[in-house]
Scaffold this motif. Structure first.
Motif, PDB file in Angstrom:
ATOM      1  N   ALA A  16       0.840  -1.196   0.000  1.00  8.90           N
ATOM      2  CA  ALA A  16       0.000   0.000   0.000  1.00  8.90           C
ATOM      3  C   ALA A  16       0.875   1.245   0.000  1.00  8.90           C
ATOM      4  O   ALA A  16       0.631   2.201  -0.741  1.00  8.90           O
ATOM      5  CB  ALA A  16      -0.911  -0.018   1.227  1.00  8.90           C
ATOM      6  N   LEU A  17       1.933   1.212   0.801  1.00  8.48           N
ATOM      7  CA  LEU A  17       2.848   2.345   0.872  1.00  8.48           C
ATOM      8  C   LEU A  17       3.496   2.598  -0.489  1.00  8.48           C
ATOM      9  O   LEU A  17       3.596   3.743  -0.949  1.00  8.48           O
ATOM     10  CB  LEU A  17       3.917   2.055   1.925  1.00  8.48           C
ATOM     11  N   ALA A  18       3.903   1.496  -1.153  1.00  9.49           N
ATOM     12  CA  ALA A  18       4.555   1.637  -2.456  1.00  9.49           C
ATOM     13  C   ALA A  18       3.617   2.282  -3.462  1.00  9.49           C
ATOM     14  O   ALA A  18       3.990   3.202  -4.193  1.00  9.49           O
ATOM     15  CB  ALA A  18       5.019   0.267  -2.962  1.00  9.49           C
ATOM     16  N   VAL A  19       2.350   1.825  -3.477  1.00  4.01           N
ATOM     17  CA  VAL A  19       1.374   2.398  -4.402  1.00  4.01           C
ATOM     18  C   VAL A  19       1.156   3.874  -4.085  1.00  4.01           C
ATOM     19  O   VAL A  19       1.087   4.726  -4.980  1.00  4.01           O
ATOM     20  CB  VAL A  19       0.046   1.615  -4.316  1.00  4.01           C
ATOM     21  N   LEU A  20       1.087   4.164  -2.802  1.00  2.00           N
ATOM     22  CA  LEU A  20       0.864   5.543  -2.370  1.00  2.00           C
ATOM     23  C   LEU A  20       1.979   6.453  -2.872  1.00  2.00           C
ATOM     24  O   LEU A  20       1.728   7.516  -3.452  1.00  2.00           O
ATOM     25  CB  LEU A  20       0.806   5.568  -0.841  1.00  2.00           C
ATOM     26  N   ILE A  21       3.220   6.013  -2.670  1.00  2.88           N
ATOM     27  CA  ILE A  21       4.347   6.832  -3.113  1.00  2.88           C
ATOM     28  C   ILE A  21       4.274   7.080  -4.610  1.00  2.88           C
ATOM     29  O   ILE A  21       4.591   8.147  -5.100  1.00  2.88           O
ATOM     30  CB  ILE A  21       5.685   6.144  -2.766  1.00  2.88           C
ATOM     31  N   PRO A  25       2.397  11.759  -6.315  1.00  2.23           N
ATOM     32  CA  PRO A  25       2.899  12.838  -7.184  1.00  2.23           C
ATOM     33  C   PRO A  25       1.904  13.248  -8.259  1.00  2.23           C
ATOM     34  O   PRO A  25       1.861  14.419  -8.644  1.00  2.23           O
ATOM     35  CB  PRO A  25       4.144  12.218  -7.825  1.00  2.23           C
ATOM     36  N   LEU A  26       1.096  12.314  -8.738  1.00  2.00           N
ATOM     37  CA  LEU A  26       0.110  12.644  -9.766  1.00  2.00           C
ATOM     38  C   LEU A  26      -0.829  13.735  -9.292  1.00  2.00           C
ATOM     39  O   LEU A  26      -1.231  14.610 -10.050  1.00  2.00           O
ATOM     40  CB  LEU A  26      -0.708  11.396 -10.116  1.00  2.00           C
ATOM     41  N   PHE A  27      -1.175  13.675  -8.005  1.00  2.00           N
ATOM     42  CA  PHE A  27      -2.097  14.672  -7.467  1.00  2.00           C
ATOM     43  C   PHE A  27      -1.353  15.892  -6.957  1.00  2.00           C
ATOM     44  O   PHE A  27      -1.833  17.016  -7.060  1.00  2.00           O
ATOM     45  CB  PHE A  27      -2.930  14.039  -6.345  1.00  2.00           C
ATOM     46  N   ALA A  28      -0.170  15.643  -6.407  1.00  2.00           N
ATOM     47  CA  ALA A  28       0.602  16.747  -5.851  1.00  2.00           C
ATOM     48  C   ALA A  28       1.085  17.683  -6.945  1.00  2.00           C
ATOM     49  O   ALA A  28       1.177  18.887  -6.750  1.00  2.00           O
ATOM     50  CB  ALA A  28       1.778  16.205  -5.047  1.00  2.00           C
ATOM     51  N   GLN A  29       1.385  17.136  -8.104  1.00  2.00           N
ATOM     52  CA  GLN A  29       1.939  17.944  -9.189  1.00  2.00           C
ATOM     53  C   GLN A  29       0.945  17.986 -10.335  1.00  2.00           C
ATOM     54  O   GLN A  29       1.223  17.535 -11.429  1.00  2.00           O
ATOM     55  CB  GLN A  29       3.248  17.339  -9.682  1.00  2.00           C
ATOM     56  N   ARG A  30      -0.218  18.500 -10.072  1.00  2.00           N
ATOM     57  CA  ARG A  30      -1.218  18.525 -11.139  1.00  2.00           C
ATOM     58  C   ARG A  30      -0.729  19.339 -12.322  1.00  2.00           C
ATOM     59  O   ARG A  30      -0.161  20.406 -12.155  1.00  2.00           O
ATOM     60  CB  ARG A  30      -2.511  19.100 -10.615  1.00  2.00           C
ATOM     61  N   GLY A  31      -0.939  18.829 -13.497  1.00  2.00           N
ATOM     62  CA  GLY A  31      -0.581  19.603 -14.688  1.00  2.00           C
ATOM     63  C   GLY A  31       0.844  19.378 -15.137  1.00  2.00           C
ATOM     64  O   GLY A  31       1.201  19.795 -16.227  1.00  2.00           O
ATOM     65  N   ALA A  32       1.667  18.721 -14.321  1.00  2.00           N
ATOM     66  CA  ALA A  32       3.012  18.421 -14.796  1.00  2.00           C
ATOM     67  C   ALA A  32       2.903  17.384 -15.905  1.00  2.00           C
ATOM     68  O   ALA A  32       1.953  16.595 -15.940  1.00  2.00           O
ATOM     69  CB  ALA A  32       3.871  17.878 -13.652  1.00  2.00           C
ATOM     70  N   ASP A  33       3.853  17.384 -16.827  1.00  2.00           N
ATOM     71  CA  ASP A  33       3.665  16.500 -17.983  1.00  2.00           C
ATOM     72  C   ASP A  33       4.270  15.115 -17.781  1.00  2.00           C
ATOM     73  O   ASP A  33       4.064  14.232 -18.582  1.00  2.00           O
ATOM     74  CB  ASP A  33       4.220  17.141 -19.265  1.00  2.00           C
ATOM     75  N   PHE A  34       4.998  14.915 -16.700  1.00  2.00           N
ATOM     76  CA  PHE A  34       5.560  13.606 -16.384  1.00  2.00           C
ATOM     77  C   PHE A  34       6.309  12.974 -17.557  1.00  2.00           C
ATOM     78  O   PHE A  34       6.042  11.848 -17.949  1.00  2.00           O
ATOM     79  CB  PHE A  34       4.470  12.655 -15.877  1.00  2.00           C
ATOM     80  N   GLY A  35       7.180  13.753 -18.142  1.00  2.00           N
ATOM     81  CA  GLY A  35       8.060  13.189 -19.170  1.00  2.00           C
ATOM     82  C   GLY A  35       9.129  12.347 -18.501  1.00  2.00           C
ATOM     83  O   GLY A  35       9.218  12.299 -17.277  1.00  2.00           O
ATOM     84  N   GLY A  36       9.926  11.673 -19.291  1.00  2.00           N
ATOM     85  CA  GLY A  36      10.952  10.818 -18.706  1.00  2.00           C
ATOM     86  C   GLY A  36      12.109  11.640 -18.164  1.00  2.00           C
ATOM     87  O   GLY A  36      12.423  12.713 -18.685  1.00  2.00           O
TER      88      GLY A  36
ATOM     89  N   THR B  95       8.956  15.240  -8.717  1.00  2.00           N
ATOM     90  CA  THR B  95       9.460  16.369  -9.481  1.00  2.00           C
ATOM     91  C   THR B  95       8.628  16.630 -10.728  1.00  2.00           C
ATOM     92  O   THR B  95       8.906  17.548 -11.476  1.00  2.00           O
ATOM     93  CB  THR B  95      10.906  16.106  -9.923  1.00  2.00           C
ATOM     94  N   GLY B  96       7.611  15.799 -10.983  1.00  2.00           N
ATOM     95  CA  GLY B  96       6.784  16.021 -12.147  1.00  2.00           C
ATOM     96  C   GLY B  96       7.314  15.339 -13.384  1.00  2.00           C
ATOM     97  O   GLY B  96       6.856  15.582 -14.480  1.00  2.00           O
ATOM     98  N   LEU B 220      11.340   6.630  -5.960  1.00  2.00           N
ATOM     99  CA  LEU B 220      11.337   5.350  -6.673  1.00  2.00           C
ATOM    100  C   LEU B 220      12.270   4.354  -6.006  1.00  2.00           C
ATOM    101  O   LEU B 220      11.993   3.160  -5.944  1.00  2.00           O
ATOM    102  CB  LEU B 220      11.767   5.554  -8.124  1.00  2.00           C
ATOM    103  N   ALA B 221      13.383   4.887  -5.499  1.00  2.00           N
ATOM    104  CA  ALA B 221      14.322   4.001  -4.806  1.00  2.00           C
ATOM    105  C   ALA B 221      13.645   3.408  -3.583  1.00  2.00           C
ATOM    106  O   ALA B 221      13.830   2.231  -3.266  1.00  2.00           O
ATOM    107  CB  ALA B 221      15.580   4.767  -4.412  1.00  2.00           C
ATOM    108  N   ILE B 222      12.827   4.227  -2.905  1.00  2.00           N
ATOM    109  CA  ILE B 222      12.120   3.717  -1.731  1.00  2.00           C
ATOM    110  C   ILE B 222      11.148   2.620  -2.151  1.00  2.00           C
ATOM    111  O   ILE B 222      11.071   1.563  -1.520  1.00  2.00           O
ATOM    112  CB  ILE B 222      11.377   4.867  -1.019  1.00  2.00           C
TER     113      ILE B 222
END
Lengths: 121, 253
Positions: A16-21, A25-36, B95-96, B220-222
């Motif tokens: 559960a913790l792993a999924v949470l982590i 970020p998806l919610f914390a950084q709304r609008g970020a494009d999440f590129g590689g 970091t997005g 991710l490391a975590i």
């Protein structure tokens, strides 16, 4: 087996913790494009060298296709990779779990006896 | 890990090591997640050559596992599959941007620091050829960071924790987690070596690359640490004889 039970709780909590982590970020950084972050790395290269860097070698497949791999096909290949891995892990755990389940009481599995079967993997 | 290496095995690794010292022109390449064509050709060759001895040691190790601990093969296969799965999952980070984990800690903890190099290079080849992720030219550098430096770090850390009698789950977590981070530190240094900045040289550049990779990679490391602990708990529950066979579990019971 009481030890196994306590592990079960621990495993659920950890997953559960792993999924949470991963999801937060998806919610914390709304609008970020999440590129590689690999791409972020190449941007940093251009920033440091001050010019747009021209890679001196293009990926083999891109040369063969004459362009970039279509996004959908790329995700297909990533899924294939995941699938291969999950398949092997699931097979392994299936084998190990069933071995324990059908063991005669009091019998411990020995390395040499399991060898033939495991070797066929 | 079990018995001492035979003469032939030592000779094999020795010859490859010597070869790699001379073969600076080998068409190999290296490193994880350095993009295709981003390293100067010379450095690609150097990293590739550096990897050779480790890969040779890994091949010898795997041959020995096949021969002496046949039943543990299933664990080796699963560790390899773990790398496949883990390194194909792109996960969003604080970091997005997205990045993915290495998954090499598991095999390093179970099988020592060398055999994982062979597993790692298979994954990197798959990604470099089919996914244009990483690259053939940067294969050497990427192999070095992900399949050699990271796992060796993870393994050393695990051994250290074992010496210090840290709780096993905690040591596994630390080893896998920091091994993953270490991989990206090495990648940053490799990029910095290729692109020293004009103002501050190698170090200024290294700091910049670390600034890109480290914050993204930390969560991710975590996650990687957590997943590695979970899968080892599973193995400890169901694969005790195999784990004892490869020397992971010493005490009976």
């Amino acid at each position: 087996m009481e030890k196994k039970k306590s592990n079960k709780g621990l495993i659920i909590a950890l997953l559960a913790l792993a999924v949470l982590i991963a999801v937060v970020p998806l919610f914390a950084q709304r609008g970020a494009d999440f590129g590689g972050s690999d791409d972020a790395g190449s941007q940093m290269v251009s920033e440091i060298t001050g010019t747009e860097y021209e890679p001196w070698f293009t990926p083999v497949l891109e040369t063969m296709l004459g362009g970039e791999l279509p996004g959908e096909v790329e995700s297909l290949l990533f899924c294939v990779q995941t699938g291969i891995g999950v398949g092997i892990i699931a097979f392994g755990f299936g084998y190990l779990v069933a071995r324990r389940k059908y063991q005669k009481p009091g019998e411990t599995p020995r390395a040499d006896r399991a060898a033939g079967k495991a070797g066929a993997v | 890990m079990a018995k001492k290496w035979t003469k032939n095995e030592r000779r094999f690794v020795g010859v490859i090591t010597v070869l790699s010292l001379f073969l600076a022109a080998a068409p190999a390449a290296s490193a994880m997640h350095i993009m295709e064509g981003y390293l100067p050709a010379g450095q690609c060759a150097v990293w590739g050559v550096v990897c050779l001895p480790f890969l040779a040691a890994g091949l010898v190790g795997i041959r020995r596992t096949v021969k002496n601990q046949r039943k543990a093969l299933i664990l080796l296969a699963m560790s390899g599959a773990f790398i496949f799965v883990i390194s194909s999952l792109k996960i969003p980070s604080v970091t997005g941007s997205c990045s993915h984990m290495t998954g090499t800690g598991l095999a390093a903890i179970l099988f020592g620091p060398f055999q994982v190099s062979v597993l790692g290079i298979i994954v990197l080849l798959f990604q470099a050829i089919l996914l244009a992720h990483g690259g053939i030219t940067s294969l050497g550098a990427n192999t070095f960071s992900m399949a050699i430096a990271g796992p060796i770090f993870a393994w050393a850390l695990y051994m250290l924790c074992k010496k210090l009698k840290v709780n096993r789950k905690v040591s596994i977590f630390l080893a896998a987690c920091l091994g993953d981070l270490f991989t990206y530190c090495v990648t940053s240094l490799q990029l910095a070596a290729a692109y020293p900045s004009e103002a501050g040289g190698f170090f200024a550049s290294a700091v910049k690359f670390l600034g890109v990779f480290a914050p993204t990679q930390l969560p991710l490391a975590i996650i990687e640490g957590i997943l590695t602990v979970v899968i080892i708990i599973g193995m400890e529950t169901y694969a005790k004889p195999e784990l004892r066979d490869i020397g992971f579990l010493e005490e009976v019971g």
